[in-house]
Design a protein around this motif. Structure first.
Motif, PDB file in Angstrom:
ATOM      1  N   THR A   1       0.833  -1.204   0.000  1.00  0.00           N
ATOM      2  CA  THR A   1       0.000   0.000   0.000  1.00  0.00           C
ATOM      3  C   THR A   1       0.869   1.257   0.000  1.00  0.00           C
ATOM      4  OG1 THR A   1      -1.716  -1.195   1.206  1.00  0.00           O
ATOM      5  CG2 THR A   1      -1.851   1.202   1.221  1.00  0.00           C
ATOM      6  N   ALA A   2       1.928   1.241   0.797  1.00  0.00           N
ATOM      7  CA  ALA A   2       2.836   2.396   0.834  1.00  0.00           C
ATOM      8  C   ALA A   2       3.497   2.593  -0.523  1.00  0.00           C
ATOM      9  CB  ALA A   2       3.883   2.199   1.926  1.00  0.00           C
ATOM     10  N   LEU A   3       3.924   1.492  -1.168  1.00  0.00           N
ATOM     11  CA  LEU A   3       4.558   1.611  -2.479  1.00  0.00           C
ATOM     12  C   LEU A   3       3.558   2.064  -3.541  1.00  0.00           C
ATOM     13  CD1 LEU A   3       6.937  -1.489  -2.456  1.00  0.00           C
ATOM     14  CD2 LEU A   3       7.558   0.926  -2.239  1.00  0.00           C
ATOM     15  N   HIS A   4       2.307   1.628  -3.408  1.00  0.00           N
ATOM     16  CA  HIS A   4       1.275   2.093  -4.344  1.00  0.00           C
ATOM     17  C   HIS A   4       1.091   3.600  -4.232  1.00  0.00           C
ATOM     18  CE1 HIS A   4      -1.212  -1.041  -6.430  1.00  0.00           C
ATOM     19  NE2 HIS A   4      -0.427  -1.830  -5.707  1.00  0.00           N
ATOM     20  N   MET A   5       1.128   4.101  -3.012  1.00  0.00           N
ATOM     21  CA  MET A   5       0.941   5.544  -2.804  1.00  0.00           C
ATOM     22  C   MET A   5       2.132   6.348  -3.341  1.00  0.00           C
ATOM     23  SD  MET A   5      -0.795   5.303   0.978  1.00  0.00           S
ATOM     24  CE  MET A   5      -0.698   7.021   1.342  1.00  0.00           C
ATOM     25  N   LEU A   6       3.326   5.777  -3.293  1.00  0.00           N
ATOM     26  CA  LEU A   6       4.517   6.474  -3.768  1.00  0.00           C
ATOM     27  C   LEU A   6       4.721   6.350  -5.272  1.00  0.00           C
ATOM     28  CD1 LEU A   6       7.016   5.492  -0.930  1.00  0.00           C
ATOM     29  CD2 LEU A   6       5.894   7.708  -1.277  1.00  0.00           C
ATOM     30  N   ALA A   7       4.077   5.408  -5.885  1.00  0.00           N
ATOM     31  CA  ALA A   7       4.281   5.176  -7.318  1.00  0.00           C
ATOM     32  C   ALA A   7       3.703   6.332  -8.129  1.00  0.00           C
ATOM     33  CB  ALA A   7       3.604   3.871  -7.734  1.00  0.00           C
ATOM     34  N   PRO A   8       4.362   6.680  -9.230  1.00  0.00           N
ATOM     35  CA  PRO A   8       3.846   7.758 -10.080  1.00  0.00           C
ATOM     36  C   PRO A   8       2.556   7.317 -10.783  1.00  0.00           C
ATOM     37  CG  PRO A   8       5.797   6.772 -11.056  1.00  0.00           C
ATOM     38  CD  PRO A   8       5.631   6.149  -9.722  1.00  0.00           C
ATOM     39  N   LYS A   9       1.835   8.301 -11.277  1.00  0.00           N
ATOM     40  CA  LYS A   9       0.550   8.021 -11.926  1.00  0.00           C
ATOM     41  C   LYS A   9       0.719   7.544 -13.366  1.00  0.00           C
ATOM     42  CE  LYS A   9      -2.079  10.018  -8.678  1.00  0.00           C
ATOM     43  NZ  LYS A   9      -2.310   9.160  -7.567  1.00  0.00           N
ATOM     44  N   GLY A  10       1.829   7.784 -13.988  1.00  0.00           N
ATOM     45  CA  GLY A  10       2.032   7.503 -15.409  1.00  0.00           C
ATOM     46  C   GLY A  10       2.238   6.031 -15.726  1.00  0.00           C
ATOM     47  N   GLY A  11       2.848   5.786 -16.895  1.00  0.00           N
ATOM     48  CA  GLY A  11       3.024   4.448 -17.436  1.00  0.00           C
ATOM     49  C   GLY A  11       3.878   3.548 -16.571  1.00  0.00           C
ATOM     50  N   LEU A  12       5.045   4.026 -16.102  1.00  0.00           N
ATOM     51  CA  LEU A  12       5.907   3.205 -15.271  1.00  0.00           C
ATOM     52  C   LEU A  12       5.265   2.959 -13.906  1.00  0.00           C
ATOM     53  CD1 LEU A  12       8.572   1.778 -15.488  1.00  0.00           C
ATOM     54  CD2 LEU A  12       9.692   3.781 -14.524  1.00  0.00           C
ATOM     55  N   GLY A  13       4.428   3.871 -13.433  1.00  0.00           N
ATOM     56  CA  GLY A  13       3.713   3.710 -12.172  1.00  0.00           C
ATOM     57  C   GLY A  13       2.703   2.572 -12.237  1.00  0.00           C
ATOM     58  N   ARG A  14       2.069   2.437 -13.398  1.00  0.00           N
ATOM     59  CA  ARG A  14       1.107   1.341 -13.584  1.00  0.00           C
ATOM     60  C   ARG A  14       1.815  -0.007 -13.512  1.00  0.00           C
ATOM     61  NH1 ARG A  14      -2.224   3.629 -18.703  1.00  0.00           N
ATOM     62  NH2 ARG A  14      -3.037   5.494 -17.686  1.00  0.00           N
ATOM     63  N   LEU A  15       2.970  -0.099 -14.147  1.00  0.00           N
ATOM     64  CA  LEU A  15       3.746  -1.337 -14.111  1.00  0.00           C
ATOM     65  C   LEU A  15       4.188  -1.640 -12.682  1.00  0.00           C
ATOM     66  CD1 LEU A  15       5.131  -3.646 -15.636  1.00  0.00           C
ATOM     67  CD2 LEU A  15       7.106  -2.151 -15.890  1.00  0.00           C
ATOM     68  N   PHE A  16       4.607  -0.612 -11.967  1.00  0.00           N
ATOM     69  CA  PHE A  16       5.037  -0.789 -10.587  1.00  0.00           C
ATOM     70  C   PHE A  16       3.876  -1.264  -9.714  1.00  0.00           C
ATOM     71  CE2 PHE A  16       6.311   0.780  -6.374  1.00  0.00           C
ATOM     72  CZ  PHE A  16       7.526   0.099  -6.264  1.00  0.00           C
TER      73      PHE A  16
END
Length: 158
Positions: free
Chosen positions: A19-34
């Motif tokens: 959950t913490a990593l989801h919140m820190l992930a960017p909204k763009g394309g690489l964030g979706r993969l993360f």
């Protein structure tokens, strides 16, 4: 039980971390993969105890009690089937006779099995109260016509 408690604690820690990593992930394309990777990681953590099920030895049929044999199981299946057929025929008899205004006190079904294990009906006995005795002939004819089996009528003296 300690293993289940440990697994639940690890699952909670993984959920908090993901959950913490989801919140820190960017909204763009690489964030979706993360986010996809963290979700896959969490699913793997949740399913990990199932991987240890392969250590369970296969079920040995030799250790089953003697009561559990093919013949005993077949007898139970036949008994269940006979009960179901009896209940269905009783309901059919009650519905058929209800059309003629007759309420049977009891319906008895005589069945037998052949050498192939097939169940067949030999006779149906309808027990009628004195109030319904007048419709005995109509009941007999209706049941024989509906089921194609010999029907006997008995009047109860109550």
């Amino acid at each position: 039980m300690n293993a289940v408690t440990g697994w639940a604690a690890a699952l909670c820690a993984a959920a908090i971390g993901c959950t913490a990593l989801h919140m820190l992930a960017p909204k763009g394309g690489l964030g979706r993969l993360f986010k996809l990777l963290t979700a896959a990681f969490f699913l793997c953590c949740m399913v990990s105890p199932l991987l240890q099920l392969k250590n369970i030895s296969s079920l040995s049929l030799d250790i089953l009690p003697e009561e559990v044999s093919a013949e005993a199981l077949q007898e139970r299946v036949n008994a269940q089937f006979e009960r179901q057929v009896t209940a269905a025929l009783e309901e059919t008899a009650r519905q058929t006779l209800q059309k003629y205004g007759i309420e049977p006190a009891k319906v008895e079904i005589k069945m037998d099995t052949d050498e192939n294990g097939g169940i067949y009906i030999t006779k149906i006995i309808l027990y009628l109260d004195k109030q319904n005795a007048d419709g005995a002939i109509a009941a007999k004819q209706a049941m024989e016509q509906r089921l194609g089996v010999e029907v006997d009528i008995a009047v109860l003296d109550e």
